[in-house]
Design a protein around this motif. Structure first.
Motif, PDB file in Angstrom:
ATOM      1  N   HIS A  38       0.855  -1.182   0.000  1.00 56.57           N
ATOM      2  CA  HIS A  38       0.000   0.000   0.000  1.00 56.57           C
ATOM      3  C   HIS A  38       0.892   1.234   0.000  1.00 56.57           C
ATOM      4  CE1 HIS A  38      -3.512  -2.503   0.936  1.00 56.57           C
ATOM      5  NE2 HIS A  38      -2.710  -3.158   1.773  1.00 56.57           N
ATOM      6  N   GLY A  39       0.769   2.044  -1.018  1.00 49.54           N
ATOM      7  CA  GLY A  39       1.576   3.258  -1.093  1.00 49.54           C
ATOM      8  C   GLY A  39       3.066   2.966  -1.118  1.00 49.54           C
ATOM      9  N   GLY A  40       3.431   1.860  -1.759  1.00 45.34           N
ATOM     10  CA  GLY A  40       4.848   1.511  -1.850  1.00 45.34           C
ATOM     11  C   GLY A  40       5.393   0.797  -0.629  1.00 45.34           C
ATOM     12  N   GLN A  41       4.554   0.611   0.405  1.00 41.94           N
ATOM     13  CA  GLN A  41       4.984  -0.064   1.635  1.00 41.94           C
ATOM     14  C   GLN A  41       4.209  -1.352   1.829  1.00 41.94           C
ATOM     15  OE1 GLN A  41       7.263   0.649   4.026  1.00 41.94           O
ATOM     16  NE2 GLN A  41       8.036   2.552   3.104  1.00 41.94           N
ATOM     17  N   LYS A  42       4.913  -2.393   2.214  1.00 39.29           N
ATOM     18  CA  LYS A  42       4.235  -3.652   2.498  1.00 39.29           C
ATOM     19  C   LYS A  42       3.496  -3.576   3.830  1.00 39.29           C
ATOM     20  CE  LYS A  42       7.034  -6.889  -0.169  1.00 39.29           C
ATOM     21  NZ  LYS A  42       7.808  -8.139  -0.167  1.00 39.29           N
ATOM     22  N   THR A  43       2.440  -4.367   3.940  1.00 34.04           N
ATOM     23  CA  THR A  43       1.680  -4.428   5.192  1.00 34.04           C
ATOM     24  C   THR A  43       2.609  -4.879   6.317  1.00 34.04           C
ATOM     25  OG1 THR A  43      -0.310  -5.036   3.973  1.00 34.04           O
ATOM     26  CG2 THR A  43      -0.288  -5.493   6.345  1.00 34.04           C
ATOM     27  N   PRO A  44       2.576  -4.183   7.462  1.00 36.32           N
ATOM     28  CA  PRO A  44       3.476  -4.563   8.555  1.00 36.32           C
ATOM     29  C   PRO A  44       3.174  -5.958   9.102  1.00 36.32           C
ATOM     30  CG  PRO A  44       2.598  -2.353   8.869  1.00 36.32           C
ATOM     31  CD  PRO A  44       1.810  -2.972   7.764  1.00 36.32           C
ATOM     32  N   LEU A  45       4.188  -6.541   9.719  1.00 35.76           N
ATOM     33  CA  LEU A  45       4.042  -7.805  10.441  1.00 35.76           C
ATOM     34  C   LEU A  45       3.898  -7.530  11.930  1.00 35.76           C
ATOM     35  CD1 LEU A  45       7.047  -9.923   9.026  1.00 35.76           C
ATOM     36  CD2 LEU A  45       4.727  -9.811   8.127  1.00 35.76           C
ATOM     37  N   ILE A  46       3.311  -8.477  12.623  1.00 39.96           N
ATOM     38  CA  ILE A  46       3.424  -8.523  14.084  1.00 39.96           C
ATOM     39  C   ILE A  46       3.992  -9.895  14.443  1.00 39.96           C
ATOM     40  CG2 ILE A  46       2.172  -8.663  16.271  1.00 39.96           C
ATOM     41  CD1 ILE A  46       0.400  -6.446  15.400  1.00 39.96           C
ATOM     42  N   VAL A  47       5.081  -9.886  15.192  1.00 41.26           N
ATOM     43  CA  VAL A  47       5.768 -11.134  15.564  1.00 41.26           C
ATOM     44  C   VAL A  47       5.860 -11.222  17.084  1.00 41.26           C
ATOM     45  CG1 VAL A  47       7.887 -12.501  15.369  1.00 41.26           C
ATOM     46  CG2 VAL A  47       7.166 -11.026  13.457  1.00 41.26           C
ATOM     47  N   LYS A 106      11.747 -25.133  23.770  1.00 37.97           N
ATOM     48  CA  LYS A 106      12.574 -23.950  23.969  1.00 37.97           C
ATOM     49  C   LYS A 106      12.076 -22.729  23.197  1.00 37.97           C
ATOM     50  CE  LYS A 106      17.355 -22.315  23.839  1.00 37.97           C
ATOM     51  NZ  LYS A 106      18.776 -22.647  23.591  1.00 37.97           N
ATOM     52  N   GLU A 107      11.675 -22.928  21.929  1.00 37.63           N
ATOM     53  CA  GLU A 107      11.363 -21.764  21.101  1.00 37.63           C
ATOM     54  C   GLU A 107       9.979 -21.879  20.461  1.00 37.63           C
ATOM     55  OE1 GLU A 107      14.717 -20.254  18.738  1.00 37.63           O
ATOM     56  OE2 GLU A 107      15.950 -21.786  19.727  1.00 37.63           O
ATOM     57  N   TYR A 108       9.286 -20.759  20.429  1.00 35.61           N
ATOM     58  CA  TYR A 108       7.912 -20.718  19.897  1.00 35.61           C
ATOM     59  C   TYR A 108       7.685 -19.329  19.327  1.00 35.61           C
ATOM     60  CZ  TYR A 108       2.791 -20.508  19.903  1.00 35.61           C
ATOM     61  OH  TYR A 108       1.480 -20.355  19.552  1.00 35.61           O
ATOM     62  N   ALA A 109       7.052 -19.287  18.150  1.00 39.87           N
ATOM     63  CA  ALA A 109       6.776 -17.979  17.537  1.00 39.87           C
ATOM     64  C   ALA A 109       5.413 -17.959  16.881  1.00 39.87           C
ATOM     65  CB  ALA A 109       7.848 -17.643  16.506  1.00 39.87           C
ATOM     66  N   GLU A 110       4.782 -16.793  16.936  1.00 40.78           N
ATOM     67  CA  GLU A 110       3.560 -16.518  16.178  1.00 40.78           C
ATOM     68  C   GLU A 110       3.844 -15.299  15.304  1.00 40.78           C
ATOM     69  OE1 GLU A 110       0.403 -15.920  18.932  1.00 40.78           O
ATOM     70  OE2 GLU A 110       0.337 -18.010  19.610  1.00 40.78           O
ATOM     71  N   VAL A 111       3.583 -15.448  14.010  1.00 37.14           N
ATOM     72  CA  VAL A 111       3.827 -14.358  13.074  1.00 37.14           C
ATOM     73  C   VAL A 111       2.512 -14.052  12.345  1.00 37.14           C
ATOM     74  CG1 VAL A 111       5.281 -13.515  11.204  1.00 37.14           C
ATOM     75  CG2 VAL A 111       6.172 -15.265  12.768  1.00 37.14           C
ATOM     76  N   TYR A 112       2.044 -12.822  12.486  1.00 36.48           N
ATOM     77  CA  TYR A 112       0.768 -12.391  11.900  1.00 36.48           C
ATOM     78  C   TYR A 112       1.075 -11.599  10.624  1.00 36.48           C
ATOM     79  CZ  TYR A 112      -1.010 -13.931  16.368  1.00 36.48           C
ATOM     80  OH  TYR A 112      -1.327 -14.701  17.461  1.00 36.48           O
ATOM     81  N   ILE A 113       0.586 -12.151   9.464  1.00 38.46           N
ATOM     82  CA  ILE A 113       1.046 -11.667   8.168  1.00 38.46           C
ATOM     83  C   ILE A 113      -0.144 -11.394   7.242  1.00 38.46           C
ATOM     84  CG2 ILE A 113       2.589 -12.171   6.226  1.00 38.46           C
ATOM     85  CD1 ILE A 113       3.906 -14.334   7.999  1.00 38.46           C
TER      86      ILE A 113
END
Length: 510
Positions: free
Chosen positions: A335-344, A433-440
């Motif tokens: 949008h407007g030359g910028q990609k939609t932000p992520l939340i991690v 040990k490691e866990y991630a949620e990435v909202y895209i």
């Protein structure tokens, strides 16, 4: 003592009286029936007799000091009745086995600890210099070093008080490099790589991976501060030679690249020296421990833009799980030359490490700089952007837990993305040990300890692995590809940015 010959020698050196165990009762007579003020045990036996006999020879409320290795099963009643103090002496004196003292150089103030490991040694060396300690009369046998097996046989059969091994004094006395004579298995196109720092991680991960990649790499040399370790791994993984002198590797024209896996405080210096020697460099994280070190590396490339490849071991971005998330992130709408932000949101159940462990000190730089940097690199990788704002908080330290490895940090990126890291040592090993949620952009990626990746809201398929894959093998493949093509697997800008971000977070939570 049990040996009359040794007692005669003790008297020669100034002992007033010597007794066998059967004559020990004489000590009571010599002290007017009171017993000795203090008794020092230097015996070596599993028997409890020396300890309990020492109690019998010591006066009420006296002291027994155990220096040797003896049985420690006490007869409580007589010790209780005499109120004797029992002390176990650590070798060398106060400071022994104290990391802060022995490795970090933090001395004990003399008014509070008159005799320490160092001060004891100083006094001993002074006695040697003054000729007040003389070992000549103690040496009962001498052997050339080559005859050491015969020396040990003599010790077992005759028990001489001291046996001397004589080393040659020629120029060949010190060997800092040993050729390993093994069948040549080098592929002509293989990159000739040398390992500097053959610790546990390099031995268990990097060397086996290099062995599986003989089409890409040939292990030219192994360097470790312990010669036995260097030789063991060089032989096992078929290197040309081993050494304890890293400068020999940097001066070797037949080394194309180095893999640096020493303790963290040596990384930046070795990186610079290797680059100046014209070697491509793979360095385990972290790249540096402070801004001054990082600036030196940055300036080197500014002044030498055609210098060899540098790659920091941010392996997680090369995991198939992280790459799949990156593939999904790159599909975000614009949008407007910028990609939609992520939340991690990324949670690292890091596990507890005691406060005196090297990783917390000057050698390690702390766990955020030394390990948390992996996750900060993932944030850069997934967003494809750079940090513009860093916020971090930590717990108030209580008991054994530290503030600097129990943190929450949120990083805002130039593209508007928000990445949150929860790094803690408060957890339990039963939790992965490691866990991630990435909202895209309408999709969600859930990463579970690099064994499972669930994707929703997208036609891309997740990954369910049989075993964990954090990208260690793939990063070496990427390093080889980078050397051969001139394409950096991780840009210098990203490596500098991630390292600086780790400095910023670490500074906020200490």
């Amino acid at each position: 003592d049990l040996d009359e010959k040794r007692m005669a020698l003790a008297e020669k050196f100034g002992a007033e009286r010597c007794f066998t165990p059967d004559q020990a009762g004489e000590i009571t007579k010599l002290t007017n029936g009171y017993g000795a003020d203090a008794t020092i045990i230097t015996a070596a036996t599993d028997s409890d007799k020396p300890l309990n006999q020492a109690m019998e020879l010591t006066r009420k409320r006296g002291t027994v000091v155990v220096v040797g290795a003896v049985g420690l099963h006490l007869q409580r009643s007589p010790w209780y009745q005499k109120e004797i103090d029992l002390k176990i002496s650590c070798s060398y004196g106060p400071g022994r086995y104290d990391t802060s003292y022995e490795e970090d150089g933090l001395d004990y103030p003399l008014p509070y600890a008159r005799w320490t490991e160092n001060r004891n040694m100083e006094a001993y060396l002074q006695l040697l210099a003054e000729g007040k300690v003389n070992f000549e009369a103690l040496v009962e046998a001498e052997f050339n070093f080559e005859d050491a097996p015969a020396a040990y046989e003599k010790i077992k059969s005759e028990r001489p008080l001291a046996t001397l091994l004589k080393y040659s004094s020629g120029s060949d006395r010190e060997h800092r490099k040993i050729e390993i004579r093994l069948p040549a298995r080098k592929k002509e196109s293989a990159i000739r790589i040398a390992l500097i720092g053959a610790g546990g991680f390099a031995a268990s991960t990097h060397l086996p991976n290099l062995e599986k990649m003989r089409d890409l790499f040939h292990l030219q040399a192994v360097c470790s501060k312990r010669g036995t370790t260097a030789k063991q791994h060089a032989t096992r993984f078929e290197a040309n030679y081993c050494t304890t002198d890293y400068k020999a590797i940097l001066a070797d024209d037949e080394v194309d690249a180095v893999l640096i896996a020493t303790r963290h405080n040596m990384h930046a210096r070795l990186v610079l020296e290797a680059l100046q020697a014209g070697k491509a460099v793979f360095v385990e994280k972290p790249l540096a421990l402070n801004e001054d070190e990082l600036i030196q590396i940055e300036n080197f490339y500014r002044e030498n833009p055609e210098a060899p490849l540098l790659m920091t071991g941010f392996n997680r971005r090369f995991s198939p799980y992280a790459e799949k998330i990156k593939e999904l992130a790159d599909k975000r709408s614009t949008h407007g030359g910028q990609k939609t932000p992520l939340i991690v949101h990324y949670r690292m159940n890091a596990g507890f490490i005691p406060g005196d462990h090297w990783v917390h000190g000057a050698e390690g730089g702390g766990r955020i700089i030394g390990e948390g940097c992996h996750l900060l690199d993932l944030f850069n990788y997934w967003t494809g952007s750079t940090p513009v704002k860093i916020e971090a908080q930590s717990i108030a330290p209580r008991g054994q837990y530290r503030s600097d490895d129990n943190i929450s940090t949120t990083i805002t990126y130039a593209d508007g993305s928000l990445c949150h890291l929860l790094y803690t040592s408060l957890g339990n090993r039963d939790l992965p040990k490691e866990y991630a949620e990435v909202y895209i952009d309408g999709a969600v990626a859930i990463l579970d300890d690099y064994k499972n990746l669930k994707l929703t809201g997208t036609n891309l398929r997740g990954i369910s692995g049989i075993s964990q894959d954090k990208g260690h093998a793939a990063e070496l493949q990427a390093f080889a590809h980078g050397i051969k093509t001139g394409t950096w697997p991780i840009s210098l800008e990203d490596q500098l940015s991630v390292t600086r971000t780790s400095f910023a977070v670490d500074g906020m939570v200490r």
